[in-house]
Design an enzyme around this catalytic site. Structure first.
Site, PDB file in Angstrom:
ATOM      1  CG  HIS A 183      24.872  43.286  43.660  1.00 49.95           C
ATOM      2  ND1 HIS A 183      25.716  42.891  44.685  1.00 49.95           N
ATOM      3  CD2 HIS A 183      25.347  44.491  43.254  1.00 49.95           C
ATOM      4  CE1 HIS A 183      26.639  43.803  44.882  1.00 49.95           C
ATOM      5  NE2 HIS A 183      26.434  44.790  44.043  1.00 49.95           N
ATOM      6  CG  ASP A 193      34.529  17.459  42.233  1.00 48.32           C
ATOM      7  OD1 ASP A 193      33.476  17.069  41.671  1.00 48.32           O
ATOM      8  OD2 ASP A 193      35.514  16.724  42.403  1.00 48.32           O
TER       9      ASP A 193
END
Length: 479
Positions: A176, A408
């Site tokens: 983060h 994908d």
């Protein structure tokens, strides 16, 4: 699962960018928002079936013996594709292959990302019948948190676990410190595009955030030393609640009002979770005593909310925590006395008012000459509330509408996408934090709520929650 799950790590290696970072890019400037952010991992898991054409119910899986015979070739092919494409995409997202140098910069030295390959003695169907947070934590390795600002800890760790059915769990841990949810989403999209198409389509912008929020020049400017961080509690238990599209339609109707006639699904679910958590606090009868007030914070992506807007794929932290409300606690009988009950539509109005008012209020300050002082002032006030014993703080953040389910890599889209909660006491997630994600159909919402063991029975018997949410159902079906 009938047998105890085992995850065996079979390989670890460092993946470096496919080409060296040019000299003029080797020092990446942190923005002010990056400087304040914690070097803490956001963890995500994408679960993939054995074959792209497998239906959501996993009813077309091959037999165990057939899958076992193809395990090695399939896992090796997928692993090689992941590693090659990761090396390529790190050339474009070069700060992720670097290391923290000092308080102001990342050394883009091509030190690389960590890649972990593992095997698990279970099937995807086993894992997803009723996802267990403790089990999920095994599929997302994270580096040890650094003890100082200067360290050799990688920003990115990939954990590819191959299942005995031929499916896989792709865990991604990303710091983060230099990324928010939008940057995380951009990176995963670029990586998947690279694996499937040979190169990423999107181009990240590495200057917009630091130009708008120039870094502080000394640690003292952003220091939070007066605040006792030891008071922050990290012993929450993550619980998963799913709101399917049909229930959300009913919830939105109940949450609607003249002021907000058509609340979004996230607004409606957020307001309900907020209401149920306040109700839980009202019903507590044992120490510690109930707080005298509540505060709700919302993390929002401000790239498109400032003028002029920043590019969609601006790299770094460009999310700020917005205080939606700081309200006095209702009488303890408020849950039983209908006339004093907190009204769901009122909470939705507060959410909408707070977020829409960002541009004219806090947002305007963040666009002025004193934006640094305004941001640090807001962060300090929020942190002071976080550690206050009189105020119960809740935090909501939404990962909805990011295209994670489109990821994908060459073997189909994910069957399920989840955060990777860790065991109680090790999660590093403050109590009262809720993360919202899409269901696979994009119409529902999954809410991961962090609760104490004492709060769980009260929260999960709330009639409002039970009317709209299911507790940890299988992700194999959306309705």
């Amino acid at each position: 699962m009938t047998t105890e799950m085992e995850v065996e790590v079979i390989a670890r290696e460092t993946i470096k960018p496919s080409s060296p970072t040019p000299t003029h890019l080797q020092s990446f400037k942190l923005s002010l928002l990056d400087q304040v952010a914690v070097h803490f991992p956001n963890k995500f898991i994408l679960f993939y079936a054995a074959e792209a054409e497998v239906d959501p119910g996993l009813s077309k899986y091959k037999s165990e013996s057939e899958s076992e015979s193809e395990y090695d070739s399939t896992s090796d092919e997928r692993s090689q594709r992941l590693k090659k494409s990761l090396s390529l995409v790190l050339t474009r997202f070069y700060p992720l292959a670097g290391r923290i140098k000092d308080h102001l910069t990342v050394d883009c030295n091509d030190a690389g990302a960590e890649y972990v390959e593992a095997r698990a003695n279970c099937t995807l169907s086993d894992l997803l019948q009723q996802p267990d947070p403790k089990t999920l934590s095994h599929f997302c390795a994270v580096p040890q948190l650094p003890s100082s600002t200067t360290n050799s800890t990688p920003f990115l760790v990939v954990h590819a676990t191959f299942l005995k059915c031929g499916g896989m769990a792709l865990g991604i841990s990303i710091s983060h410190k230099i990324t928010d949810a939008a940057t995380f989403s951009s990176f995963i999209k670029a990586w998947a595009d690279t694996a499937l198409l040979g190169s990423p389509v999107l181009v990240p912008d590495f200057t917009a955030v630091s130009s708008h929020f120039p870094p502080a020049t000394t640690e003292e400017e952003v220091s939070m030393k007066p605040i006792n961080f030891n008071k922050l509690k990290f012993d929450g238990i993550p619980r998963r609640y799913v709101f399917v599209s049909s229930k959300i339609s009913s919830l939105k109707a109940k949450a609607a009002s003249a002021s907000v006639p058509n609340p979004t699904r996230v607004e409606a679910v957020s307001a309900l979770i907020w209401k149920c958590m306040m109700a839980t606090a009202c019903l507590k009868s044992s120490p510690p005593p109930s707080p005298s007030a509540f505060a709700l914070n919302w993390a929002i992506n401000i790239r498109a909310r400032i003028d002029p807007p920043l590019p969609e794929h601006s790299f770094g932290n460009m999310s700020v925590v917005l205080r939606i409300s700081h309200m006095e606690q209702p009488n303890k009988q408020c849950i039983k006395e209908e006339e004093k009950e907190i009204v769901l539509s009122d909470l939705v109005c507060q959410l909408r008012k707070g977020i829409e008012g960002f541009r004219d209020n806090y947002g305007k300050e963040l666009q002025g000459e004193n934006r640094r002082e305004a941001y640090l002032k807001e962060v300090r006030e929020i942190m002071e509330l976080q550690f206050s014993e009189e105020v119960e703080m809740y935090g909501h953040t939404s990962w909805c509408r990011f295209p994670f389910y489109e990821s994908d890599f060459g073997w189909g889209k994910p069957t399920w996408v989840s955060i990777a909660p860790m065991s109680p006491g090790r999660s590093g997630i403050p109590l009262g934090l809720t993360t919202f994600l899409d269901t696979k159909d994009g119409q529902g919402v999954e809410a991961w709520v962090t609760l104490t063991p004492q709060d769980i029975p009260l929260f999960e018997t709330n009639s409002d929650l039970l009317a709209f949410a299911s507790l940890n159902p299988t992700p194999l079906y959306t309705e």
